[in-house]
Design an enzyme around this catalytic site. Sequence first.
Site, PDB file in Angstrom:
ATOM      1  N   GLY A  20     -31.560  23.954 -27.623  1.00  0.00           N
ATOM      2  CA  GLY A  20     -30.333  23.223 -27.962  1.00  0.00           C
ATOM      3  C   GLY A  20     -30.017  23.145 -29.448  1.00  0.00           C
ATOM      4  O   GLY A  20     -29.309  22.243 -29.876  1.00  0.00           O
ATOM      5  N   SER A  21     -30.517  24.113 -30.229  1.00  0.00           N
ATOM      6  CA  SER A  21     -30.174  24.054 -31.662  1.00  0.00           C
ATOM      7  C   SER A  21     -28.679  24.310 -31.863  1.00  0.00           C
ATOM      8  O   SER A  21     -28.055  23.694 -32.728  1.00  0.00           O
ATOM      9  CB  SER A  21     -31.021  25.033 -32.483  1.00  0.00           C
ATOM     10  OG  SER A  21     -30.627  26.356 -32.254  1.00  0.00           O
ATOM     11  N   LEU A  98     -22.410  32.383 -14.646  1.00  0.00           N
ATOM     12  CA  LEU A  98     -21.399  31.639 -13.889  1.00  0.00           C
ATOM     13  C   LEU A  98     -20.641  32.599 -12.972  1.00  0.00           C
ATOM     14  O   LEU A  98     -20.418  33.763 -13.306  1.00  0.00           O
ATOM     15  CB  LEU A  98     -20.430  30.950 -14.861  1.00  0.00           C
ATOM     16  CG  LEU A  98     -21.075  29.858 -15.727  1.00  0.00           C
ATOM     17  CD1 LEU A  98     -20.159  29.469 -16.882  1.00  0.00           C
ATOM     18  CD2 LEU A  98     -21.440  28.626 -14.892  1.00  0.00           C
ATOM     19  N   ASN A 112     -19.034  31.840 -25.358  1.00  0.00           N
ATOM     20  CA  ASN A 112     -20.483  32.028 -25.330  1.00  0.00           C
ATOM     21  C   ASN A 112     -20.934  32.598 -26.668  1.00  0.00           C
ATOM     22  O   ASN A 112     -20.175  33.293 -27.329  1.00  0.00           O
ATOM     23  CB  ASN A 112     -20.870  33.003 -24.209  1.00  0.00           C
ATOM     24  CG  ASN A 112     -22.378  33.191 -24.102  1.00  0.00           C
ATOM     25  OD1 ASN A 112     -23.152  32.229 -24.237  1.00  0.00           O
ATOM     26  ND2 ASN A 112     -22.827  34.422 -23.872  1.00  0.00           N
ATOM     27  N   HIS A 114     -23.979  34.994 -28.311  1.00  0.00           N
ATOM     28  CA  HIS A 114     -25.029  35.936 -27.912  1.00  0.00           C
ATOM     29  C   HIS A 114     -25.688  36.508 -29.173  1.00  0.00           C
ATOM     30  O   HIS A 114     -24.991  36.880 -30.113  1.00  0.00           O
ATOM     31  CB  HIS A 114     -24.427  37.058 -27.061  1.00  0.00           C
ATOM     32  CG  HIS A 114     -25.464  37.977 -26.510  1.00  0.00           C
ATOM     33  ND1 HIS A 114     -26.260  37.623 -25.431  1.00  0.00           N
ATOM     34  CD2 HIS A 114     -25.872  39.203 -26.896  1.00  0.00           C
ATOM     35  CE1 HIS A 114     -27.099  38.620 -25.182  1.00  0.00           C
ATOM     36  NE2 HIS A 114     -26.890  39.578 -26.049  1.00  0.00           N
ATOM     37  N   ASP A 150     -22.108  38.914 -20.656  1.00  0.00           N
ATOM     38  CA  ASP A 150     -21.954  39.116 -22.095  1.00  0.00           C
ATOM     39  C   ASP A 150     -20.795  40.055 -22.449  1.00  0.00           C
ATOM     40  O   ASP A 150     -20.877  40.850 -23.395  1.00  0.00           O
ATOM     41  CB  ASP A 150     -23.275  39.624 -22.721  1.00  0.00           C
ATOM     42  CG  ASP A 150     -24.379  38.594 -22.575  1.00  0.00           C
ATOM     43  OD1 ASP A 150     -24.073  37.382 -22.635  1.00  0.00           O
ATOM     44  OD2 ASP A 150     -25.546  38.983 -22.386  1.00  0.00           O
ATOM     45  N   GLU A 179     -26.007  32.068 -36.252  1.00  0.00           N
ATOM     46  CA  GLU A 179     -25.307  31.539 -35.070  1.00  0.00           C
ATOM     47  C   GLU A 179     -24.711  30.174 -35.392  1.00  0.00           C
ATOM     48  O   GLU A 179     -23.604  29.843 -34.980  1.00  0.00           O
ATOM     49  CB  GLU A 179     -26.265  31.409 -33.882  1.00  0.00           C
ATOM     50  CG  GLU A 179     -26.718  32.743 -33.304  1.00  0.00           C
ATOM     51  CD  GLU A 179     -27.595  32.554 -32.079  1.00  0.00           C
ATOM     52  OE1 GLU A 179     -27.376  31.629 -31.298  1.00  0.00           O
ATOM     53  OE2 GLU A 179     -28.533  33.360 -31.913  1.00  0.00           O
TER      54      GLU A 179
HETATM   55  C1  GRF Z   1     -29.402  31.551 -28.961  1.00  0.00           C
HETATM   56  O1  GRF Z   1     -30.023  32.628 -29.601  1.00  0.00           O
HETATM   57  C2  GRF Z   1     -28.152  31.998 -28.251  1.00  0.00           C
HETATM   58  O2  GRF Z   1     -27.465  33.012 -28.911  1.00  0.00           O
HETATM   59  C3  GRF Z   1     -28.700  32.520 -26.943  1.00  0.00           C
HETATM   60  O3  GRF Z   1     -29.733  31.616 -26.617  1.00  0.00           O
HETATM   61  C4  GRF Z   1     -30.250  31.029 -27.803  1.00  0.00           C
HETATM   62  C5  GRF Z   1     -30.150  29.545 -27.647  1.00  0.00           C
HETATM   63  O4  GRF Z   1     -30.776  28.835 -28.671  1.00  0.00           O
HETATM   64  N1  GRF Z   1     -27.657  32.664 -25.971  1.00  0.00           N
HETATM   65  P1  GRF Z   1     -30.625  27.260 -28.781  1.00  0.00           P
HETATM   66  O5  GRF Z   1     -31.040  26.659 -27.441  1.00  0.00           O
HETATM   67  O6  GRF Z   1     -29.198  26.952 -29.102  1.00  0.00           O
HETATM   68  O7  GRF Z   1     -31.548  26.853 -29.881  1.00  0.00           O
END
Ligand code: GRF
Length: 194
Positions: A20-21, A98, A112, A114, A150, A179
């Site tokens: 959940g970062s 989904l 999303n 990725h 994706d 991200e």
């Molecule tokens: C991230 O690398 C995201 O791109 C992928 O899963 C990971 C989730 O990381 N889909 P976090 O749970 O948000 O830390």
Amino acid sequence: MVKSIGPKKIRTAVFISGTGSNLENLIKFSLKKNSPIQIDLIVSNKKKAEGLKYAKLYKIKKKIYNYDKKKNSEKKTLKDLRLNDIKLVCLAGFMKILSRNFIKKFKGKILNIHPSLLPKYKGLKTHERVIRNKEKYSGCTVHLVSSRLDSGKIIIQKKIKLFKRETPSSLKKRVLKHEHILYPKAISKVFANL
Ligand code: GRF
């Protein structure tokens, strides 16, 4: 619920499965005055997902459905989205695919993130595959969710150069930092004209 000051913000749900970062980062972004979103709901398919701690920390409603019986869980989730008047769904490390039906009901309103330069390296174990293939670059992508994995319209990407001694874990860490910059940027871009 996170209260917003100023113009009305877009009611948003974030779906997670793990750390959940990105969720925490989106919550922090949503609390900024200029952010177009507010986070009203967190959905997880794992009751032990570490990221669920942010529901408590930031006083956001959470829902947990195991998604083993997908149809049933999606039905309940759609109901929650309706009841909470959710207008945008942000997938952030949500490890379930989904259904076409779900996506249709929320068309154009599911994003999303990725950890690759899509359309390259869809699916899991992205960083391992990037390194195995001796790629010079990798990165991350925010895209609209379509019924293919994706896929869907790309909103924004960040490209980074791999280090000489890059490992899957060092790459994961570096990409994750980007991200956290990219997801809010993508949201601002999508809603810039509202
Ligand atoms: C991230 O690398 C995201 O791109 C992928 O899963 C990971 C989730 O990381 N889909 P976090 O749970 O948000 O830390």
